[in-house]
Design an enzyme around this catalytic site. Structure first.
Site, mmCIF file in Angstrom:
data_model
loop_
_atom_site.group_PDB
_atom_site.id
_atom_site.type_symbol
_atom_site.label_atom_id
_atom_site.label_comp_id
_atom_site.label_asym_id
_atom_site.label_seq_id
_atom_site.Cartn_x
_atom_site.Cartn_y
_atom_site.Cartn_z
ATOM 1 C CD GLN A 31 -1.267 0.077 3.687
ATOM 2 O OE1 GLN A 31 -2.460 0.278 3.464
ATOM 3 N NE2 GLN A 31 -0.797 -0.153 4.892
ATOM 4 N NE ARG A 104 12.004 -4.160 12.319
ATOM 5 C CZ ARG A 104 11.266 -5.246 12.478
ATOM 6 N NH1 ARG A 104 10.569 -5.727 11.464
ATOM 7 N NH2 ARG A 104 11.204 -5.852 13.650
ATOM 8 C CE1 TYR A 209 20.391 -5.919 17.544
ATOM 9 C CE2 TYR A 209 19.475 -6.591 19.657
ATOM 10 C CZ TYR A 209 19.305 -6.241 18.334
ATOM 11 O OH TYR A 209 18.039 -6.203 17.797
ATOM 12 C CG ASP A 287 4.606 -9.932 13.053
ATOM 13 O OD1 ASP A 287 5.170 -10.931 13.544
ATOM 14 O OD2 ASP A 287 5.065 -8.778 13.154
#
Length: 393
Positions: A31, A104, A209, A287
């Site tokens: 989208q 990410r 991290y 998810d």
């Protein structure tokens, strides 16, 4: 064989690549008008990196990642070490793929770069999914009706496709929220921080991290709360709020929080486990099927593994065999993903035990396990979820 994948997050991109590898003609529908990914760090255990190798993107991801030699668990108040587990070369030799920590956006970019532009439809909002005996259909906000042999809904924790397939259950607040920040390495170089660590304390834990080849420190400070928090990657924490939540913690933790410039506050939500993810020619992935708390660092990894098994299930299938192939995919993945949901929730409870006998017993269990096994308990999942050969489906 034609497929439509709805959602161009990590799971949707991985599914697109895996289906293309299986010989499927894929249209990826997203989208937003551009490929974008917000957020910060992700840990990729060997079950994910094996799958990324099969998708021919592991080298690109590894080039942007950090490669921690070990992970340590520490006590909240003074930073004393509870235990450590081997990562680095030891884990790679044991499990056949590396343990990586990555931003990410870097992972998303590597996956997106591998998808041919002609396979992507950006700026396309899906308003409905339906199907008949022979085909599945996706309706868009502009009135189009896209048709394929199967539809994969990788539309995230607030999945509309899940609602269309199984009814209106909603995302559930986990009772925890997190402060997230990224700090340049130079701003914390004097603190002597371990490469990957989790600090455990009453109702809280703190994880840090390195990402982006060690140039940035990713920080996640998790706390229990009765007040549902906004699920947002961009909501800002109030000045001084993280320090108030972590008062009296180890000075190194407080120093990191003091030096963090832009801190985001993120409510952590899950989804109730489903007994099935698919209906005939339509299936959920990632998810949308099994959103979990991040306390085993397996959320993105489980979506990547879903994608790998989905591709295996569709390899060699004909259009008429799609419902059976999706049944095989779900049968292979549902129990493992649901089990990881439960283990992640249990880990959060264990991490947040109050000081005293329960926490002492937890620390003793962790130390004993580390001494005997060297690798984290989820190492068995690393070995079992995806192997180089096609799994038995």
């Amino acid at each position: 064989m034609k497929a439509i994948v709805v959602g161009a997050g990590i799971g949707g991109l991985a599914a697109t690549l895996s289906l293309r590898r299986a010989g499927v003609d894929v249209t990826l529908v997203e989208q937003t008008p551009h490929f974008t990914e917000v957020g910060a760090g992700i840990q990729l255990a060997p079950n994910a990196t094996r799958a990324l190798r099969r998708l021919d993107v592991l080298d690109a991801v590894a080039a942007q990642a950090a490669h921690p030699a070990h992970v340590t668990f520490r006590t909240w108040s003074d930073g004393s070490e509870i235990c450590r587990y081997a990562l680095g070369r030891e884990a790679e030799d044991e499990f056949g793929a590396p343990y990586l920590v990555v931003h990410r956006a870097d992972l998303h970019q590597a996956l997106a770069a591998a998808v041919p532009p002609e396979s992507v439809r950006l700026n396309t909002t899906v308003t409905g999914i339906d199907q008949d005996d022979d085909r599945a259909h996706v309706m868009t906000a502009t009135g189009e009706r896209l048709t394929a042999d199967l539809v994969v809904a990788a539309d995230g924790i607030r999945s509309a496709a899940r609602r269309w397939l199984f009814g209106g259950d909603e995302a559930v607040f986990s009772g925890t929220a997190a402060y997230r920040a990224l700090l340049p390495a130079g701003e914390v170089a004097d603190l002597g921080l371990p490469p990957l660590a989790a600090w455990l304390g009453p109702d809280r834990h703190f994880v840090h991290y390195w990402v982006r080849r060690g140039e940035l420190l990713n920080v996640v400070a998790v706390f229990s709360t009765n007040a549902p928090a906004q699920e947002s990657w961009t909501a800002r924490a109030e000045p001084g709020e993280p320090l108030r939540e972590f008062t009296d913690w180890d000075p190194r933790v407080l120093s990191v929080l003091e030096r963090a410039g832009q801190v985001h506050r993120y409510g952590i939500y899950t989804r109730t486990p489903l007994t099935r993810w698919n209906v005939d020619r339509v299936t959920l992935l990632g998810d949308s099927a099994h959103a979990m708390v991040p306390f085993q660092a397996q959320g993105a990894t489980q979506a990547i593994v879903d994608a790998a098994v989905l591709g295996d299930a569709l390899t060699g299938a004909t259009p008429v065999e799609v419902p059976d192939a999706l049944d095989r995919y779900v049968r292979h993945r549902l129990a493992d993903a649901t089990g990881m949901q439960a283990r992640s929730a249990q880990a959060g409870s264990e991490f947040h035990l109050p000081d005293g006998p329960e926490a002492e017993a937890r620390n003793a269990r962790m130390a004993a396990y580390a001494a005997e096994h060297r690798f984290m308990p989820q190492a068995t999942a690393w070995r079992a979820d995806v192997v180089e050969k096609k799994p038995e489906l």
